[in-house]
Motif scaffolding. Structure first.
Motif, short mmCIF file in Angstrom:
data_model
loop_
_atom_site.label_atom_id
_atom_site.label_comp_id
_atom_site.label_asym_id
_atom_site.label_seq_id
_atom_site.Cartn_x
_atom_site.Cartn_y
_atom_site.Cartn_z
N THR A 146 -2.52 2.14 -5.38
CA THR A 146 -2.89 3.25 -6.32
C THR A 146 -2.14 4.12 -6.84
N GLU A 147 -2.25 4.75 -8.08
CA GLU A 147 -1.56 5.56 -8.95
C GLU A 147 -1.21 6.84 -7.86
N GLU A 148 -2.07 7.30 -7.13
CA GLU A 148 -1.81 8.31 -6.05
C GLU A 148 -0.85 8.15 -5.05
N GLU A 149 -0.83 6.76 -4.52
CA GLU A 149 -0.03 6.38 -3.53
C GLU A 149 1.48 6.04 -3.95
N GLU A 150 1.51 5.60 -5.46
CA GLU A 150 2.75 5.47 -5.85
C GLU A 150 3.61 6.95 -6.18
N ASN A 151 2.67 7.67 -6.75
CA ASN A 151 3.25 9.22 -6.88
C ASN A 151 3.73 9.80 -5.63
N SER A 152 2.93 9.45 -4.19
CA SER A 152 3.38 9.73 -2.89
C SER A 152 4.71 9.42 -2.70
N LEU A 153 4.77 8.03 -2.98
CA LEU A 153 6.02 7.33 -2.52
C LEU A 153 7.29 7.75 -3.17
N LYS A 154 6.91 7.97 -4.58
CA LYS A 154 8.05 8.61 -5.29
C LYS A 154 8.86 9.83 -4.75
N GLN A 155 7.66 10.66 -4.04
CA GLN A 155 8.08 12.01 -3.48
C GLN A 155 8.67 11.92 -2.15
N LYS A 156 8.40 10.86 -1.26
CA LYS A 156 8.85 10.68 -0.11
C LYS A 156 9.84 9.72 0.27
N SER A 157 9.98 8.63 -0.60
CA SER A 157 10.62 7.44 -0.33
C SER A 157 11.86 7.44 -1.39
N VAL A 158 13.01 6.86 -0.81
CA VAL A 158 14.19 6.36 -1.77
C VAL A 158 14.23 4.90 -1.93
N GLY A 159 13.23 4.06 -1.24
CA GLY A 159 13.34 2.72 -1.51
C GLY A 159 12.66 1.87 -0.60
N ASP A 160 12.60 0.60 -0.71
CA ASP A 160 12.09 -0.25 0.25
C ASP A 160 12.91 -1.56 0.65
N ILE A 161 12.76 -2.01 1.64
CA ILE A 161 13.00 -3.50 2.03
C ILE A 161 12.03 -4.12 2.60
N CYS A 162 11.77 -5.33 1.98
CA CYS A 162 10.64 -6.04 2.26
C CYS A 162 9.21 -5.33 2.13
N SER A 163 9.21 -4.50 1.19
CA SER A 163 8.09 -3.73 1.07
C SER A 163 7.78 -2.72 1.97
N ARG A 164 8.64 -2.43 2.98
CA ARG A 164 8.81 -1.40 3.94
C ARG A 164 9.42 0.07 3.31
N PHE A 165 8.56 0.80 3.12
CA PHE A 165 9.13 2.14 2.26
C PHE A 165 9.72 3.18 3.07
N PHE A 166 10.96 3.52 2.91
CA PHE A 166 11.76 4.27 3.91
C PHE A 166 12.23 5.58 3.29
N ASP A 167 12.70 6.65 3.89
CA ASP A 167 13.23 7.96 3.37
C ASP A 167 14.88 7.79 3.39
N GLU A 168 15.12 8.86 3.10
CA GLU A 168 16.90 9.02 3.06
C GLU A 168 17.64 8.54 4.38
N ASN A 169 16.84 8.64 5.38
CA ASN A 169 17.63 8.26 6.64
C ASN A 169 17.16 6.77 7.04
N GLY A 170 16.39 5.98 6.10
CA GLY A 170 16.05 4.83 6.64
C GLY A 170 14.86 4.58 7.54
N GLU A 171 14.30 5.76 7.72
CA GLU A 171 13.08 5.52 8.57
C GLU A 171 11.76 5.54 7.67
N ILE A 172 10.53 4.66 8.04
CA ILE A 172 9.32 4.36 7.43
C ILE A 172 8.75 5.89 7.13
N CYS A 173 8.53 5.89 5.77
CA CYS A 173 7.97 7.55 5.19
C CYS A 173 6.66 7.42 5.27
N ASP A 174 5.59 6.35 5.42
CA ASP A 174 4.30 6.51 5.12
C ASP A 174 3.73 5.37 5.97
#
Length: 311
Positions: A225-253
């Protein structure tokens, strides 16, 4: 006479090195024989009027690879030369290197777990046929969406399997379900469970990182959803295999992660070779986070990205 020779040698050198005239063109313009032009150019170098320096773009690549290996605790690093700090150019060169790395690395009986996306597709297109036995190729995450955007999931797995003379094991599912309960039920199906288990058992995994910028491939697939995308933009720096992680490489949601059908980051950390193929300024934060989290033990990147990762 000597002053005249010095001045003439400088004039010849300017025409040759700065104006790109050929020796014959200079000879015709100045009314001097071509052999004399050649002697004047050598004279200018001997006198120090001309200094030639050669910049070898490949000289620092091994040094950069060593520094990255030490900084991030990696098992192997390949830094390739890209003529431009441009994503399209970088992707071309790192994907070629990744294909060559796989061809050098894969041995009989290996199980190769493959992600999808444009970088992985470029790697797949550059693979050549290998005379190996017992190699398996399996998708590491679901690749179906109702979007018209092409993820190249099917094509990538198919080309990998063709190169290693095997049959691809597809994961014909959405990578993110709307509901975690439904996702858990689907995972219990024995066919899906078998493919997921093969992905977990794969000793070689190859993948890239996705970004959370506007227009990123994953966000165009309609999973969130748009809300989920906006949340990930705030908390995540990227994903590997659609596992979204923070700046330390840990799952963020955890909630989104619970709905995701893909190899886990923990499983990637256990691989014999977890190969991250990525480069470019827009992926820098995602690559840095992935490496800090030890989500890859092999990195294939370009010299521009390498330098930024060492800053």
């Amino acid at each position: 006479m000597d002053n005249e020779k010095q001045q003439l040698s400088v004039e010849v050198a300017r025409l040759y090195y700065q104006s790109d005239y050929s020796q014959q063109q200079i000879a015709s313009q100045l009314g001097i024989s071509r052999p004399t032009i050649s002697r004047l150019l050598n004279y200018a170098k001997e006198k120090g009027y001309v200094k030639i320096s050669i910049i070898d773009p490949f000289a620092d690549l091994d040094k950069l690879a060593y520094q990255l290996k030490e900084k991030y605790g990696l098992n192997d690093v390949r830094v390739v030369f890209s003529p431009k700090d441009d994503y399209t150019s970088i992707r071309e060169y790192i994907s070629k290197e990744a294909a060559e790395y796989l061809e050098e690395t894969i041995k009989n009986g290996d199980i190769i777990g493959v992600s999808w996306g444009t970088t992985m597709y470029e790697v797949a297109k550059r693979l050549t046929g290998q005379n190996l036995k017992g190699v398996e190729v399996v998708q590491l995450k679901g690749g179906i969406s109702h979007s018209e955007v092409n993820t190249y999931a099917y094509e990538t797995a198919s080309l990998f399997a063709e190169a290693f003379q095997t049959v691809p094991r597809y994961l014909p599912l959405p990578v993110i379900f709307d509901n975690a309960v439904v996702k858990e039920m689907v995972e219990k199906d024995r066919h899906i469970k078998s493919i997921m288990q093969m992905g977990k058992e794969s000793n070689i995994a190859i993948f890239t990182v996705g970004t959370v910028r506007d227009g990123a491939l994953f966000f165009r697939l309609g999973y969130l959803t748009e809300e989920e995308e906006n949340s990930l933009k705030q908390k995540s720096v990227g994903d590997i295999c659609s596992r979204f992680f923070d700046e330390n490489g840990e799952i963020c949601d955890e909630e989104i992660d619970s709905r995701t059908i893909a190899v886990s980051l923990d499983a990637l950390r256990q691989k014999e070779k977890a190969i991250l193929v990525a480069g470019g300024k827009r992926k820098e934060k995602a690559i840095r986070g992935a490496l800090k989290g030890r989500n890859a033990n092999v990195l294939i990147t370009d010299q521009f990205t390498a330098k930024r990762l060492l800053d």
